[in-house]
Design a protein around this motif. Structure first.
Motif, PDB file in Angstrom:
ATOM      1  N   LEU A  69       2.122  -5.006 -18.423  1.00  0.00           N
ATOM      2  CA  LEU A  69       2.964  -4.723 -19.595  1.00  0.00           C
ATOM      3  C   LEU A  69       4.142  -3.822 -19.226  1.00  0.00           C
ATOM      4  CD1 LEU A  69       0.263  -4.336 -22.348  1.00  0.00           C
ATOM      5  CD2 LEU A  69       2.245  -5.835 -22.498  1.00  0.00           C
ATOM      6  N   TYR A  70       3.874  -2.796 -18.381  1.00  0.00           N
ATOM      7  CA  TYR A  70       4.989  -1.955 -17.923  1.00  0.00           C
ATOM      8  C   TYR A  70       5.991  -2.819 -17.156  1.00  0.00           C
ATOM      9  CZ  TYR A  70       2.254   2.167 -19.170  1.00  0.00           C
ATOM     10  OH  TYR A  70       1.548   3.122 -19.864  1.00  0.00           O
ATOM     11  N   ARG A  71       5.463  -3.728 -16.358  1.00  0.00           N
ATOM     12  CA  ARG A  71       6.338  -4.595 -15.558  1.00  0.00           C
ATOM     13  C   ARG A  71       7.120  -5.564 -16.450  1.00  0.00           C
ATOM     14  NH1 ARG A  71       5.628  -5.083 -10.126  1.00  0.00           N
ATOM     15  NH2 ARG A  71       4.184  -3.597  -9.214  1.00  0.00           N
ATOM     16  N   ILE A 101       7.591 -10.616 -13.034  1.00  0.00           N
ATOM     17  CA  ILE A 101       7.232  -9.197 -13.152  1.00  0.00           C
ATOM     18  C   ILE A 101       6.821  -8.581 -11.812  1.00  0.00           C
ATOM     19  CG2 ILE A 101       6.580  -9.461 -15.590  1.00  0.00           C
ATOM     20  CD1 ILE A 101       3.622  -9.045 -14.653  1.00  0.00           C
ATOM     21  N   ARG A 102       6.615  -9.418 -10.794  1.00  0.00           N
ATOM     22  CA  ARG A 102       6.280  -8.891  -9.441  1.00  0.00           C
ATOM     23  C   ARG A 102       7.516  -8.791  -8.551  1.00  0.00           C
ATOM     24  NH1 ARG A 102       1.609  -6.753 -10.497  1.00  0.00           N
ATOM     25  NH2 ARG A 102       0.765  -8.033 -12.135  1.00  0.00           N
ATOM     26  N   ALA A 103       8.700  -9.127  -9.088  1.00  0.00           N
ATOM     27  CA  ALA A 103       9.919  -9.104  -8.266  1.00  0.00           C
ATOM     28  C   ALA A 103      10.211  -7.680  -7.782  1.00  0.00           C
ATOM     29  CB  ALA A 103      11.093  -9.638  -9.085  1.00  0.00           C
ATOM     30  N   HIS A 136      12.116  -0.382 -10.502  1.00  0.00           N
ATOM     31  CA  HIS A 136      12.436   0.371 -11.726  1.00  0.00           C
ATOM     32  C   HIS A 136      11.235   0.692 -12.605  1.00  0.00           C
ATOM     33  CE1 HIS A 136      16.640   0.105 -10.903  1.00  0.00           C
ATOM     34  NE2 HIS A 136      16.563  -1.211 -10.779  1.00  0.00           N
ATOM     35  N   VAL A 137      10.073   0.078 -12.299  1.00  0.00           N
ATOM     36  CA  VAL A 137       8.967   0.191 -13.251  1.00  0.00           C
ATOM     37  C   VAL A 137       8.414   1.618 -13.379  1.00  0.00           C
ATOM     38  CG1 VAL A 137       7.160  -0.561 -11.631  1.00  0.00           C
ATOM     39  CG2 VAL A 137       6.837  -0.914 -14.062  1.00  0.00           C
ATOM     40  N   SER A 138       8.448   2.392 -12.299  1.00  0.00           N
ATOM     41  CA  SER A 138       7.899   3.761 -12.389  1.00  0.00           C
ATOM     42  C   SER A 138       8.709   4.598 -13.376  1.00  0.00           C
ATOM     43  CB  SER A 138       7.923   4.468 -11.033  1.00  0.00           C
ATOM     44  OG  SER A 138       7.134   3.785 -10.116  1.00  0.00           O
ATOM     45  N   VAL A 180       7.185   4.624 -24.153  1.00  0.00           N
ATOM     46  CA  VAL A 180       6.763   3.376 -23.509  1.00  0.00           C
ATOM     47  C   VAL A 180       5.248   3.404 -23.294  1.00  0.00           C
ATOM     48  CG1 VAL A 180       6.871   2.036 -21.356  1.00  0.00           C
ATOM     49  CG2 VAL A 180       8.983   2.902 -22.397  1.00  0.00           C
ATOM     50  N   ARG A 181       4.743   4.549 -22.870  1.00  0.00           N
ATOM     51  CA  ARG A 181       3.292   4.656 -22.631  1.00  0.00           C
ATOM     52  C   ARG A 181       2.527   4.440 -23.943  1.00  0.00           C
ATOM     53  NH1 ARG A 181       2.630   5.567 -17.609  1.00  0.00           N
ATOM     54  NH2 ARG A 181       0.383   5.590 -17.853  1.00  0.00           N
ATOM     55  N   ALA A 182       3.046   5.027 -25.015  1.00  0.00           N
ATOM     56  CA  ALA A 182       2.370   4.862 -26.314  1.00  0.00           C
ATOM     57  C   ALA A 182       2.393   3.390 -26.722  1.00  0.00           C
ATOM     58  CB  ALA A 182       3.065   5.723 -27.366  1.00  0.00           C
ATOM     59  N   ARG A 201      -3.769   2.996 -14.567  1.00  0.00           N
ATOM     60  CA  ARG A 201      -3.746   4.325 -13.946  1.00  0.00           C
ATOM     61  C   ARG A 201      -4.461   5.341 -14.812  1.00  0.00           C
ATOM     62  NH1 ARG A 201      -0.045   3.693  -9.628  1.00  0.00           N
ATOM     63  NH2 ARG A 201       0.278   1.456  -9.687  1.00  0.00           N
ATOM     64  N   ASP A 202      -4.314   5.148 -16.124  1.00  0.00           N
ATOM     65  CA  ASP A 202      -4.771   6.160 -17.077  1.00  0.00           C
ATOM     66  C   ASP A 202      -5.720   5.554 -18.103  1.00  0.00           C
ATOM     67  OD1 ASP A 202      -2.987   4.483 -18.302  1.00  0.00           O
ATOM     68  OD2 ASP A 202      -1.986   6.038 -19.455  1.00  0.00           O
ATOM     69  N   ILE A 203      -6.355   4.466 -17.758  1.00  0.00           N
ATOM     70  CA  ILE A 203      -7.193   3.772 -18.739  1.00  0.00           C
ATOM     71  C   ILE A 203      -8.396   4.645 -19.101  1.00  0.00           C
ATOM     72  CG2 ILE A 203      -8.491   1.654 -19.258  1.00  0.00           C
ATOM     73  CD1 ILE A 203      -5.382   1.362 -18.878  1.00  0.00           C
ATOM     74  N   GLY A 204      -9.032   5.240 -18.102  1.00  0.00           N
ATOM     75  CA  GLY A 204     -10.211   6.069 -18.369  1.00  0.00           C
ATOM     76  C   GLY A 204      -9.875   7.446 -18.919  1.00  0.00           C
ATOM     77  N   GLN A 257       5.440   6.760  -1.225  1.00  0.00           N
ATOM     78  CA  GLN A 257       6.511   7.140  -2.163  1.00  0.00           C
ATOM     79  C   GLN A 257       6.173   6.707  -3.585  1.00  0.00           C
ATOM     80  OE1 GLN A 257      10.308   5.660  -0.727  1.00  0.00           O
ATOM     81  NE2 GLN A 257       9.888   6.525   1.284  1.00  0.00           N
ATOM     82  N   ARG A 258       5.633   5.500  -3.721  1.00  0.00           N
ATOM     83  CA  ARG A 258       5.245   5.021  -5.063  1.00  0.00           C
ATOM     84  C   ARG A 258       4.126   5.893  -5.621  1.00  0.00           C
ATOM     85  NH1 ARG A 258       3.681  -0.855  -6.477  1.00  0.00           N
ATOM     86  NH2 ARG A 258       3.611   0.121  -8.508  1.00  0.00           N
ATOM     87  N   ASP A 259       3.158   6.237  -4.763  1.00  0.00           N
ATOM     88  CA  ASP A 259       2.067   7.114  -5.207  1.00  0.00           C
ATOM     89  C   ASP A 259       2.654   8.388  -5.810  1.00  0.00           C
ATOM     90  OD1 ASP A 259       0.190   5.347  -4.247  1.00  0.00           O
ATOM     91  OD2 ASP A 259      -0.419   6.569  -2.529  1.00  0.00           O
TER      92      ASP A 259
HETATM   93  O1   DC Z   1      -0.365  -1.411 -11.023  1.00  0.00           O
HETATM   94  P1   DC Z   1       1.057  -1.909 -11.037  1.00  0.00           P
HETATM   95  O2   DC Z   1       1.769  -1.809  -9.714  1.00  0.00           O
HETATM   96  O3   DC Z   1       1.232  -3.256 -11.645  1.00  0.00           O
HETATM   97  O4   DC Z   1       1.799  -0.883 -12.027  1.00  0.00           O
HETATM   98  C1   DC Z   1       3.157  -1.001 -12.336  1.00  0.00           C
HETATM   99  C2   DC Z   1       3.720   0.348 -12.758  1.00  0.00           C
HETATM  100  O5   DC Z   1       3.174   0.747 -14.002  1.00  0.00           O
HETATM  101  C3   DC Z   1       3.482   1.502 -11.796  1.00  0.00           C
HETATM  102  O6   DC Z   1       4.681   2.263 -11.746  1.00  0.00           O
HETATM  103  C4   DC Z   1       2.396   2.313 -12.442  1.00  0.00           C
HETATM  104  C5   DC Z   1       2.590   2.038 -13.891  1.00  0.00           C
HETATM  105  N1   DC Z   1       1.354   2.030 -14.653  1.00  0.00           N
HETATM  106  C6   DC Z   1       1.042   3.158 -15.375  1.00  0.00           C
HETATM  107  O7   DC Z   1       1.796   4.138 -15.322  1.00  0.00           O
HETATM  108  N2   DC Z   1      -0.079   3.180 -16.155  1.00  0.00           N
HETATM  109  C7   DC Z   1      -0.899   2.111 -16.200  1.00  0.00           C
HETATM  110  N3   DC Z   1      -1.985   2.151 -16.988  1.00  0.00           N
HETATM  111  C8   DC Z   1      -0.605   0.940 -15.448  1.00  0.00           C
HETATM  112  C9   DC Z   1       0.529   0.943 -14.680  1.00  0.00           C
END
Ligand code: DC
Length: 230
Positions: free
Chosen positions: A39-41, A91-93, A99-101, A109-111, A131-134, A181-183
């Motif tokens: 969805l973020y992508r 969405i994988r491009a 830009h997705v981070s 956007v998170r909400a 990342r933040d599901i739990g 860097q992404r981490d």
């Molecule tokens: O897991 P991914 O590479 O498809 O995630 C894409 C981006 O979305 C990455 O920058 C992390 C972010 N993301 C997030 O912040 N929270 C999530 N629950 C899922 C992904």
């Protein structure tokens, strides 16, 4: 009375194998998979389609595109849609990944993403990866797994998948730098819940990871009084 849905949260850093593991676990348990990162992508892809000012958007400008993005049930999962059409490849491009981070760091956007993910889980038992599901999206999830793996190994796996051959050491080194860097960019929201089971997959095969999580899921869903066998 509405039944409580089963939620299994699988979180972890980039290229930790979350999505493929989550998909496989969902298949094994006969439930659905929701990939929250998609969805973020997809929202990032929608914003990029609208104009090239990538990276320079305000939160309001990004959220203007939310109505163009959605999830459609497909098989055991959900297909990401942009402007009503499947956009799984787009969405994988590289441009989206770049830009997705930034987009994912915007609180509004998170909400919005969290609301979409919760809506998808309203109707089905689900395995949700992100990342933040739990921590933020389903703090009451029945099972929370946090996958970790050595960055070099994550880079190696990602390259094998992308190149369909064994990568050279130099290629793995370069990809490891990119991943680290992404981490760092995603670090704020990529934190294990206090009650998450941390699974280090560095020395596990994908089958082993899936088996381990399926076993954990069966343990938490086998409630006292459950008379079903197995
Ligand atoms: O897991 P991914 O590479 O498809 O995630 C894409 C981006 O979305 C990455 O920058 C992390 C972010 N993301 C997030 O912040 N929270 C999530 N629950 C899922 C992904």
């Amino acid at each position: 009375m509405s039944a409580r849905r089963l939620v299994i949260a699988i979180d972890g850093p980039a290229a930790s194998g979350k999505s493929s593991t989550a998909k496989w676990v969902a298949d094994r348990l006969g439930i659905r998979h929701v990939d929250s990162g998609a969805l973020y992508r997809a929202l990032t892809a929608a914003a990029l389609r609208a104009g090239p000012a990538g990276g320079d958007w305000s939160e309001a400008e990004v959220l203007r595109h939310a109505g163009r993005v959605g999830l459609r049930p497909e098989g055991r999962g959900f297909a990401p849609l942009v402007d009503g059409a499947p956009a799984a490849e787009e969405i994988r491009a590289v441009e989206v990944t770049r830009h997705v981070s930034t987009v994912a760091a915007m609180p509004g956007v998170r909400a919005w993403v969290n609301a979409q993910v919760r809506a998808a889980a309203d109707e089905h038992d689900v395995v949700v990866d992100g990342r933040d599901i739990g921590t933020a999206v389903f703090p009451d999830a029945a099972l929370k797994v946090f996958l970790v793996a050595d960055p070099w190994e994550r880079a190696r796996r990602r390259l094998i998948q992308r190149l369909e051959r064994t990568p050279t050491e130099a290629e793995v080194a370069e990809e490891t730098d990119r991943l680290v860097q992404r981490d760092a960019r995603d670090a704020t929201q990529t934190v294990p819940a206090r009650d998450a089971v941390v699974v280090d997959t560095t020395y596990l095969t994908q089958e082993d990871q899936v088996e381990r999580i399926v076993a954990l899921a069966r343990a938490v869903t086998h409630r006292p009084g459950d008379t079903s066998a197995g």
